[in-house]
Design an enzyme around this catalytic site. Structure first.
Site, PDB file in Angstrom:
ATOM      1  N   THR A  11     -10.169   4.981  10.694  1.00 57.91           N
ATOM      2  CA  THR A  11      -9.886   4.175  12.145  1.00 57.91           C
ATOM      3  C   THR A  11      -9.272   5.184  13.266  1.00 57.91           C
ATOM      4  O   THR A  11      -9.203   4.564  14.333  1.00 57.91           O
ATOM      5  CB  THR A  11      -8.932   3.052  11.935  1.00 57.91           C
ATOM      6  OG1 THR A  11      -7.713   3.497  11.318  1.00 57.91           O
ATOM      7  CG2 THR A  11      -9.636   1.791  11.031  1.00 57.91           C
ATOM      8  N   LYS A  58      -7.260   7.923  -1.318  1.00 54.01           N
ATOM      9  CA  LYS A  58      -8.533   8.611  -1.024  1.00 54.01           C
ATOM     10  C   LYS A  58      -9.062   9.725  -1.647  1.00 54.01           C
ATOM     11  O   LYS A  58      -9.423  10.783  -1.139  1.00 54.01           O
ATOM     12  CB  LYS A  58      -8.384   8.986   0.679  1.00 54.01           C
ATOM     13  CG  LYS A  58      -7.819   7.738   1.618  1.00 54.01           C
ATOM     14  CD  LYS A  58      -7.739   8.152   3.034  1.00 54.01           C
ATOM     15  CE  LYS A  58      -7.503   6.817   3.893  1.00 54.01           C
ATOM     16  NZ  LYS A  58      -6.137   6.525   3.600  1.00 54.01           N
ATOM     17  N   ARG A  60       3.032  -0.057  10.536  1.00 51.65           N
ATOM     18  CA  ARG A  60       4.163   0.268  11.597  1.00 51.65           C
ATOM     19  C   ARG A  60       4.634  -1.096  12.222  1.00 51.65           C
ATOM     20  O   ARG A  60       5.831  -0.979  12.521  1.00 51.65           O
ATOM     21  CB  ARG A  60       3.606   1.344  12.289  1.00 51.65           C
ATOM     22  CG  ARG A  60       3.799   2.725  11.658  1.00 51.65           C
ATOM     23  CD  ARG A  60       3.209   3.951  12.632  1.00 51.65           C
ATOM     24  NE  ARG A  60       3.357   5.078  12.285  1.00 51.65           N
ATOM     25  CZ  ARG A  60       2.146   5.635  11.538  1.00 51.65           C
ATOM     26  NH1 ARG A  60       1.184   4.900  11.353  1.00 51.65           N
ATOM     27  NH2 ARG A  60       2.517   6.755  11.032  1.00 51.65           N
ATOM     28  N   ASP A 117      -3.523   4.135  -2.033  1.00 56.42           N
ATOM     29  CA  ASP A 117      -4.662   4.373  -1.152  1.00 56.42           C
ATOM     30  C   ASP A 117      -4.407   6.162  -1.095  1.00 56.42           C
ATOM     31  O   ASP A 117      -3.870   6.677  -0.071  1.00 56.42           O
ATOM     32  CB  ASP A 117      -4.208   3.884   0.323  1.00 56.42           C
ATOM     33  CG  ASP A 117      -5.150   4.540   1.331  1.00 56.42           C
ATOM     34  OD1 ASP A 117      -6.379   4.729   0.976  1.00 56.42           O
ATOM     35  OD2 ASP A 117      -4.819   4.392   2.360  1.00 56.42           O
ATOM     36  N   LYS A 126       0.694  -1.144   0.091  1.00 55.51           N
ATOM     37  CA  LYS A 126       0.094   0.130  -0.058  1.00 55.51           C
ATOM     38  C   LYS A 126       1.002   1.308  -0.207  1.00 55.51           C
ATOM     39  O   LYS A 126       1.834   1.286   0.875  1.00 55.51           O
ATOM     40  CB  LYS A 126      -0.913   0.034   1.074  1.00 55.51           C
ATOM     41  CG  LYS A 126      -1.645   1.371   1.381  1.00 55.51           C
ATOM     42  CD  LYS A 126      -2.797   1.311   2.339  1.00 55.51           C
ATOM     43  CE  LYS A 126      -2.193   1.819   3.706  1.00 55.51           C
ATOM     44  NZ  LYS A 126      -2.189   3.171   3.437  1.00 55.51           N
ATOM     45  N   ASP A 174     -13.472  14.559  -4.414  1.00 53.50           N
ATOM     46  CA  ASP A 174     -13.479  15.849  -4.801  1.00 53.50           C
ATOM     47  C   ASP A 174     -14.466  16.033  -5.769  1.00 53.50           C
ATOM     48  O   ASP A 174     -15.443  14.929  -5.775  1.00 53.50           O
ATOM     49  CB  ASP A 174     -11.915  16.148  -5.929  1.00 53.50           C
ATOM     50  CG  ASP A 174     -11.912  17.603  -6.089  1.00 53.50           C
ATOM     51  OD1 ASP A 174     -12.814  18.348  -6.376  1.00 53.50           O
ATOM     52  OD2 ASP A 174     -10.593  17.867  -5.698  1.00 53.50           O
TER      53      ASP A 174
END
Length: 248
Positions: A125, A63, A216, A61, A34, A66
């Site tokens: 999240t 997002k 992470r 990714d 990703k 618009d």
């Protein structure tokens, strides 16, 4: 070692060299990579193409959120980059989501490329119910996520991004053929500093996630290769009995 096709490693680096080293380290143990806003802003389309050279499917990714024409053009560009999956914000509304889905299909057909999955982001999240109130959303997280997932499906998207805590709810609402991409995944004993609605990989898969996004705990590990192999081992060794217990 067989890679876990459901596992997507999130690149949290802006540094191209560090990102490439991470991809080289984990590529054989994950289903996709990703690339998000941090990486893309620093490295652009050239950076995406460099990562793709490792023969890693790319989940772009960004997002998109618009007006429909702008999102349509952005999706077309992402298809030409060869992304296997991309994201738009479901809150952009039905017209914008339909434009994204149509652009993905039309561009894939006209260029001969594979059509990427177009996935709608429901509720980040990092947000909880108090956050929803502070930004004047009418519904709590779970209800808002279900509402946006339903809207995404009606608008022609292939699935949504949702937290692990909304998996069962959205699966029931949208059916088994609707792709659920789930961030907020933290292996046991892994620190959590940036997300409020989290779950272990095994728990999320037991509830019906199609893809798990982990950043992470892999990228921040002393040895990312060891970290990802532990996660994959945990997933592949997870027993049916545990899955059945979660589903009851």
């Amino acid at each position: 070692m067989t890679k876990c096709e459901k596992l997507i490693c999130a690149i949290d680096h802006a540094d191209q060299f560090a990102a490439a080293n991470l991809v080289a380290s984990v590529r054989n143990h994950v289903g996709a990579i990703k690339l998000g806003l941090e990486f893309f802003t620093a490295n652009g389309t050239k950076g995406v193409r460099e990562i793709a050279k490792y023969n890693a499917p790319v989940f772009l990714d960004l997002k998109f959120h618009d007006i429909p024409n702008t999102v349509s053009a952005a999706v077309a560009a992402a298809v030409k980059l060869g992304a296997f999956m991309l994201t738009v914000h479901s809150a952009g509304g039905p017209e914008m989501m339909r434009a994204a889905a149509d652009a993905a299909s039309e561009t894939a057909e006209s260029t001969g490329r594979a059509r990427p999955l177009v996935i709608g982001v429901t509720v980040l999240t990092s947000l909880d119910n108090d956050d929803m109130k502070s930004i004047c959303y009418k519904y709590p997280v779970r209800k808002q996520a279900r509402r946006l997932a339903d809207l995404a499906k009606e608008s022609g998207l292939d699935g949504v991004v949702c937290s692990p805590h909304e998996i069962r709810l959205i699966r029931k609402q949208c059916g088994d053929d609707f792709t659920l991409v789930v961030p907020g995944i933290r292996p046991k004993d892994s620190p959590n500093i940036d997300q409020k609605r989290v779950m272990t990989p095994e728990e999320a898969l037991g509830l019906g996630a199609d893809y798990l996004v982990i950043g992470r705990p892999i990228s921040g590990a002393k040895d990312p290769n060891v970290a990802v192999r532990r996660i994959v081992d945990g997933i592949e060794n997870w027993g049916i009995g545990e899955k059945r217990e979660l589903e009851n």
